[in-house]
Design a protein around this motif. Structure first.
Motif, PDB file in Angstrom:
ATOM      1  N   ALA A 290       0.831  -1.213   0.000  1.00  0.00           N
ATOM      2  CA  ALA A 290       0.000   0.000   0.000  1.00  0.00           C
ATOM      3  C   ALA A 290       0.860   1.256   0.000  1.00  0.00           C
ATOM      4  N   MET A 291       1.985   1.223   0.712  1.00  0.00           N
ATOM      5  CA  MET A 291       2.891   2.375   0.719  1.00  0.00           C
ATOM      6  C   MET A 291       3.445   2.649  -0.673  1.00  0.00           C
ATOM      7  N   VAL A 292       3.805   1.578  -1.390  1.00  0.00           N
ATOM      8  CA  VAL A 292       4.346   1.734  -2.742  1.00  0.00           C
ATOM      9  C   VAL A 292       3.290   2.347  -3.661  1.00  0.00           C
ATOM     10  N   ILE A 293       2.060   1.846  -3.582  1.00  0.00           N
ATOM     11  CA  ILE A 293       0.993   2.336  -4.463  1.00  0.00           C
ATOM     12  C   ILE A 293       0.611   3.772  -4.105  1.00  0.00           C
ATOM     13  N   LEU A 294       0.483   4.070  -2.822  1.00  0.00           N
ATOM     14  CA  LEU A 294       0.101   5.419  -2.412  1.00  0.00           C
ATOM     15  C   LEU A 294       1.206   6.427  -2.697  1.00  0.00           C
ATOM     16  N   GLY A 295       2.463   6.010  -2.514  1.00  0.00           N
ATOM     17  CA  GLY A 295       3.565   6.925  -2.752  1.00  0.00           C
ATOM     18  C   GLY A 295       3.732   7.271  -4.214  1.00  0.00           C
ATOM     19  N   GLY A 296       3.588   6.297  -5.086  1.00  0.00           N
ATOM     20  CA  GLY A 296       3.762   6.522  -6.519  1.00  0.00           C
ATOM     21  C   GLY A 296       4.621   5.428  -7.110  1.00  0.00           C
ATOM     22  N   MET A 297       3.983   4.367  -7.571  1.00  0.00           N
ATOM     23  CA  MET A 297       4.690   3.201  -8.055  1.00  0.00           C
ATOM     24  C   MET A 297       5.651   3.574  -9.193  1.00  0.00           C
TER      25      MET A 297
END
Length: 413
Positions: A290-297
């Motif tokens: 979720a961190m990767v997706i929310l941050g900007g994959m």
């Protein structure tokens, strides 16, 4: 006579500003490593100063903030490693916490009364990362021929197997009790001894680790290997047709992601001084994803910032919000429609953290699916439909069943 044209001072200023920003962007691209070092130095100075200033000083003390920043750095490392696998190579890994566990137990075996050894911390960072990378190769070699959902299910199974194995081999892992009493890092130059009362030391070490890792990942992203990962992510069949060995290239991404996870595991074990199977459950893999997706994959800076923000919201803000509301004296109120009296200072926000987390994920995917700080290519992929609003798509590609430029007849003979 015609009046002379009026010149606007805002135009030249804006063009000059754009030119300056373009020059800075080009200089940053040419000297990426130096840019990262300067940015991390500025960020470190801000993280050193801001905990003493409201509103951060209201939430918790400076020492606790440094400890939180060090813990957040662990998830920044995990997110950057998973970004290699998902954001760069396009491989969905749902068992990423397994390599986190392998790195942590590798350090526990080398620096604890359980093993009777006490090895230096800095070399063990590389050893633990290498051990996790080796397991990444062993797992990936026979399975990375799978694609899509099948690969995701396989990694999910591996992520579930590893904690169960550590839980059941009591002779080697102490089972549910875990391996405790892990030795802290030896005193380092300019920092001194590590102890529970020296969170600033862990904070500085984590900043150095994150900086070096980020430099290496950026160099990989801009290299031939990074371009091969992007090609596989976009279209694996096309990449193979152009001579890329997709199996070995995906295996390299998988092993590098595992290596970064193992590095985070070594640091986390040395800081907590205990490792146990319940620290590496599926929730860790899901949270990092979720961190990767929310941050900007696909964007290394975006993933790092996203992981830092999400961790501090989840682990610091939600746990401290009740105390902050009481401190600032937020008044209670009554909802007029349902006649419900609400006292925000007494709402157990910690009990609802996963509910709030889920609502944030849903809203994020609806409003900004590319993430907070997206990779430019991914932003274009997700918003390509907006480029064809107002009938531009018909002019570019023709009507349905029609060749471009074929007109209403669709180019039929």
């Amino acid at each position: 006579m015609t009046a002379p044209p009026q010149t606007s001072t805002s135009g030249p200023r804006q063009s000059g500003l754009r030119a300056t920003l373009a020059d800075l962007r080009n200089a940053s691209d040419r000297h990426r490593s130096l840019t990262i070092v300067v940015a991390m130095v500025i960020t470190t100075v801000l993280m050193y100063i801001l905990p003493a200033i409201p509103p951060l000083s209201i939430v918790q003390g400076r020492g606790i903030w440094y400890d939180s920043f060090a813990n957040a750095g662990v998830f920044v490392l995990l997110a950057m490693g998973l970004n290699v696998v998902i954001g760069m190579a396009g491989l969905l890994d749902l068992g990423y916490a397994a390599f986190f566990a392998i790195g942590a137990y590798a350090y526990a075996y080398s620096n604890s009364p359980f093993s009777g050894t006490d090895l230096p911390f800095i070399p063990m960072l590389f050893v633990g990362a290498a051990v996790a990378g080796i397991f990444g190769i062993l797992l990936g070699a026979p399975t990375l021929r799978l694609r899509g959902d099948y690969l995701a299910i396989m990694t999910l199974g591996f992520g579930e197997i590893v904690p169960i194995v550590f839980l059941n081999i009591d002779k080697f892992t102490q089972g549910t009790n875990g391996i405790g009493g892990i030795y802290r890092p030896e005193p380092l130059p300019f920092l001194g001894a590590f102890s529970p009362n020296s969170p600033f030391n862990y904070f500085i070490v984590m900043v150095v680790i994150v900086t070096i890792t980020m430099i290496l990942l950026y160099r990989l992203q801009d290299s031939r290997i990074g371009r091969a990962w992007n090609a596989i992510r976009e279209d694996e069949l096309a990449a193979a047709a152009n001579g890329i060995n997709t199996v070995t290239t995906k295996l390299l991404a998988f092993s590098l992601g595992a290596t970064t996870s193992g590095l985070a595991g070594v640091f986390n074990a040395s800081k907590l001084t205990i490792v146990s199977p319940d620290q590496f459950l599926f929730t860790v893999s899901f949270t990092v994803l979720a961190m990767v997706i929310l941050g900007g994959m696909g964007n290394i800076w975006g993933v790092a910032v996203g992981a830092f923000i999400v961790y501090n919201i989840q682990a610091v803000f939600l746990k401290s919000i009740n105390g902050v509301l009481e401190t600032i004296g937020v008044p209670d109120f009554t909802l007029p429609i349902v006649n419900l009296h609400v006292d925000l200072a007494k709402v157990p926000f910690v009990d609802y953290q996963f509910l709030l987390y889920g609502v944030a994920l849903v809203l994020m995917m609806l409003l900004r699916p590319e993430g907070l700080f997206p990779n430019q290519r991914r932003r274009q992929e997700l918003h390509i439909a907006e480029e064809f609003e107002g009938g531009e798509g018909v002019e570019t590609a023709g009507g349905m069943g029609a060749a471009p430029g074929g007109g209403e007849t669709g180019g039929t003979l």
